[in-house]
Design an enzyme around this catalytic site. Structure first.
Site, mmCIF file in Angstrom:
data_model
loop_
_atom_site.group_PDB
_atom_site.id
_atom_site.type_symbol
_atom_site.label_atom_id
_atom_site.label_comp_id
_atom_site.label_asym_id
_atom_site.label_seq_id
_atom_site.Cartn_x
_atom_site.Cartn_y
_atom_site.Cartn_z
ATOM 1 N N HIS A 140 -1.280 -0.052 -9.874
ATOM 2 C CA HIS A 140 -1.953 -0.938 -8.901
ATOM 3 C C HIS A 140 -2.377 -1.943 -9.726
ATOM 4 O O HIS A 140 -3.691 -2.177 -9.702
ATOM 5 C CB HIS A 140 -2.970 -0.140 -8.056
ATOM 6 C CG HIS A 140 -3.431 -0.885 -6.749
ATOM 7 N ND1 HIS A 140 -3.721 -0.151 -5.635
ATOM 8 C CD2 HIS A 140 -3.371 -2.193 -6.421
ATOM 9 C CE1 HIS A 140 -4.086 -0.970 -4.713
ATOM 10 N NE2 HIS A 140 -3.803 -2.326 -5.093
ATOM 11 N N ARG A 188 0.964 -1.175 0.141
ATOM 12 C CA ARG A 188 0.173 0.057 0.108
ATOM 13 C C ARG A 188 0.843 1.232 0.029
ATOM 14 O O ARG A 188 2.059 1.157 0.740
ATOM 15 C CB ARG A 188 -0.819 -0.017 1.226
ATOM 16 C CG ARG A 188 -2.070 -0.979 1.180
ATOM 17 C CD ARG A 188 -3.025 -0.519 0.136
ATOM 18 N NE ARG A 188 -3.965 -1.792 0.006
ATOM 19 C CZ ARG A 188 -4.221 -2.568 -0.729
ATOM 20 N NH1 ARG A 188 -3.427 -2.919 -1.696
ATOM 21 N NH2 ARG A 188 -5.211 -3.388 -0.749
HETATM 22 P P1 NAP Z 1 -1.601 -11.607 5.061
HETATM 23 O O1 NAP Z 1 -1.734 -12.852 4.480
HETATM 24 O O2 NAP Z 1 -2.472 -10.798 6.068
HETATM 25 O O3 NAP Z 1 -0.267 -11.443 5.606
HETATM 26 C C1 NAP Z 1 0.420 -10.372 5.987
HETATM 27 C C2 NAP Z 1 1.827 -10.680 6.714
HETATM 28 O O4 NAP Z 1 2.537 -9.593 7.204
HETATM 29 C C3 NAP Z 1 1.981 -11.838 7.814
HETATM 30 O O5 NAP Z 1 3.045 -12.659 7.523
HETATM 31 C C4 NAP Z 1 2.095 -11.085 8.978
HETATM 32 O O6 NAP Z 1 2.887 -11.626 9.813
HETATM 33 C C5 NAP Z 1 2.907 -10.018 8.404
HETATM 34 N N1 NAP Z 1 2.788 -8.576 9.462
HETATM 35 C C6 NAP Z 1 1.695 -7.804 9.571
HETATM 36 N N2 NAP Z 1 1.989 -6.949 10.396
HETATM 37 C C7 NAP Z 1 3.311 -6.967 10.705
HETATM 38 C C8 NAP Z 1 4.270 -6.143 11.679
HETATM 39 N N3 NAP Z 1 4.003 -5.236 12.177
HETATM 40 N N4 NAP Z 1 5.548 -6.787 11.279
HETATM 41 C C9 NAP Z 1 6.010 -7.611 10.802
HETATM 42 N N5 NAP Z 1 5.083 -8.256 10.088
HETATM 43 C C10 NAP Z 1 3.918 -8.135 9.862
HETATM 44 O O7 NAP Z 1 -1.514 -10.180 3.822
HETATM 45 P P2 NAP Z 1 -1.497 -10.804 2.115
HETATM 46 O O8 NAP Z 1 -2.740 -11.567 1.785
HETATM 47 O O9 NAP Z 1 -0.045 -11.726 2.016
HETATM 48 O O10 NAP Z 1 -1.347 -9.307 1.756
HETATM 49 C C11 NAP Z 1 -0.367 -8.553 1.858
HETATM 50 C C12 NAP Z 1 -0.764 -7.052 1.436
HETATM 51 O O11 NAP Z 1 -0.678 -7.038 -0.057
HETATM 52 C C13 NAP Z 1 -2.288 -6.761 1.473
HETATM 53 O O12 NAP Z 1 -2.883 -6.156 2.748
HETATM 54 C C14 NAP Z 1 -2.787 -5.843 0.519
HETATM 55 O O13 NAP Z 1 -2.128 -4.360 0.996
HETATM 56 C C15 NAP Z 1 -1.441 -5.979 -0.580
HETATM 57 N N6 NAP Z 1 -1.664 -6.413 -1.892
HETATM 58 C C16 NAP Z 1 -1.514 -5.647 -2.875
HETATM 59 C C17 NAP Z 1 -1.836 -6.127 -4.060
HETATM 60 C C18 NAP Z 1 -1.740 -5.298 -5.609
HETATM 61 O O14 NAP Z 1 -2.216 -5.478 -6.493
HETATM 62 N N7 NAP Z 1 -0.656 -4.205 -5.464
HETATM 63 C C19 NAP Z 1 -2.689 -7.264 -4.495
HETATM 64 C C20 NAP Z 1 -2.985 -7.995 -3.261
HETATM 65 C C21 NAP Z 1 -2.590 -7.582 -2.128
HETATM 66 P P3 NAP Z 1 2.032 -13.064 10.731
HETATM 67 O O15 NAP Z 1 2.121 -13.909 9.771
HETATM 68 O O16 NAP Z 1 3.050 -13.474 11.848
HETATM 69 O O17 NAP Z 1 0.759 -12.460 11.313
HETATM 70 C C1 GLV Z 2 -5.310 -5.325 -3.986
HETATM 71 O O1 GLV Z 2 -4.604 -4.204 -3.950
HETATM 72 C C2 GLV Z 2 -6.052 -6.212 -2.842
HETATM 73 O O2 GLV Z 2 -5.571 -6.052 -1.968
HETATM 74 O O3 GLV Z 2 -6.296 -7.344 -3.414
#
Ligand code: NAP
Ligand code: GLV
Length: 308
Positions: free
Chosen positions: A271, A223
């Site tokens: 994005h 983000r």
């Molecule tokens: P997720 O499954 O919720 O994983 C989040 C990870 O971040 C977990 O490993 C968590 O640790 C870690 N984390 C959270 N807070 C932390 C902190 N303070 N310090 C260290 N580690 C921390 O999320 P996801 O599905 O992988 O997605 C991640 C992000 O990608 C989304 O929230 C979104 O913003 C972004 N995204 C972007 C796009 C795009 O098109 N650009 C698309 C999809 C997603 P734990 O495992 O230990 O809880």
């Molecule tokens: C895209 O940014 C998503 O969170 O899926």
């Protein structure tokens, strides 16, 4: 009972079709033309206008249309009693892996410099950045981080991963919350895949950039709020970072007069790193709708306490 589709900047009609293809009997409303607000118990949202959902008295669940739920958590009009969920499907993870791998290869092989040189009909060779200088550090080892790590390992990269809880993923050097400095000291290419929370807001700032192993490169696919924009400019101008690839921004669309547009060391995409396919996500949304109606545990529920 009905299901609401609501987004500020996206055509939700393909979503309606995809949901009806799963169950033609579903009652689906598409914002803003909602016939009966009091019948809506489940909403699927992408960046909906704030305050609007406060007018739905029987709302039980709001699901993000994507992986990130930060846009839901920051809307104070959604009562605390409303459960939040998100979509997590295989193609979201594979797209993200391919985007990050492509960004790394573009950096290593100077793609944007060659595009510029072609425009000028200018023949000049640049040494590729060797893999030994491309240890990848993934901030956030959740659904996305783990999938990206897997693809990078299969492509011969050294991968470090940082998360709140230290993971035991084969082949990945895992670091826990308190080991950020060690993680940064061993990573050349930083990939941000953290959720946007109080703790991670503004995490990509100058002091952190200075701790990354040289030569260093930044990829932000999480983000815009994670990045302190002026610190990135300073880090690039002073050689702390050699370049950056950004897919997400504090303000989207990135304003025409934004400083980032004219910076050759910054690669920009609008994005698009990973986009939810309605046809793949529909079955999961219908399943969660059914679960909400019968009071069952939701799939991919967001933990309001943790903020992701
Ligand atoms: P997720 O499954 O919720 O994983 C989040 C990870 O971040 C977990 O490993 C968590 O640790 C870690 N984390 C959270 N807070 C932390 C902190 N303070 N310090 C260290 N580690 C921390 O999320 P996801 O599905 O992988 O997605 C991640 C992000 O990608 C989304 O929230 C979104 O913003 C972004 N995204 C972007 C796009 C795009 O098109 N650009 C698309 C999809 C997603 P734990 O495992 O230990 O809880
Ligand atoms: C895209 O940014 C998503 O969170 O899926």
């Amino acid at each position: 009972m009905s299901l609401l589709l609501i987004a500020k900047d996206r055509d939700m009609n393909p979503w309606k079709e995809a949901l009806l293809a799963v169950d033609k009997n579903l009652d689906v409303e598409v914002w803003p033309r909602v016939e009966q607000k009091d019948r809506v118990t489940f909403a699927v949202s992408w960046n909906h206008p704030k305050e609007v959902l406060g007018a739905y008295p029987n709302l039980k669940v709001v699901s993000s249309l994507g992986a990130g739920a930060d846009h839901l958590l920051k809307d104070e009009a959604i009562p605390e009693s409303v459960k939040l969920a998100r979509v997590m499907i295989p193609s979201l993870k594979s797209q993200m892996g391919e985007y990050v791998l492509n960004a790394i290869q573009n950096y290593r092989f100077h793609t944007s410099r060659y595009v510029d040189q072609k425009r000028e009909a200018y023949w000049s060779k640049h040494d590729a950045v060797p893999k030994s200088d491309c240890a990848v550090g993934i901030l956030g080892m959740g659904e996305m981080g783990e999938a990206v790590a897997d693809l990078l390992l299969n492509n011969g990269f050294l991968v470090n991963g940082w998360s709140v809880t230290k993971k035991g993923i084969e082949g990945v050097n895992s670091f826990g919350a308190k080991e950020l400095d060690d993680f940064l000291a061993q990573s050349n290419i930083l990939v941000c895949l953290l959720p946007l929370t109080k703790e991670t807001n503004g995490i990509l700032e100058l002091d952190l950039f200075k701790k990354i192993k040289q030569p260093s490169y930044l990829i932000n696919v999480a983000r815009g709020g994670h990045l302190v924009e002026e610190d990135l400019i300073y880090a690039l101008d002073t050689g702390v970072l050699s370049g950056a690839c950004l897919d997400v921004f504090e303000e989207e669309p990135l304003p025409e007069n934004h400083l980032f547009w004219n910076r050759p060391k910054i690669m920009i995409t609008p994005h698009v790193a990973s986009i939810t396919d309605p046809n793949e996500a529909a079955a999961q949304i219908v399943e969660n709708y059914k679960r909400s109606l019968s009071g069952m545990e939701l799939l991919n529920e967001v933990d309001r306490g943790k903020g992701y």
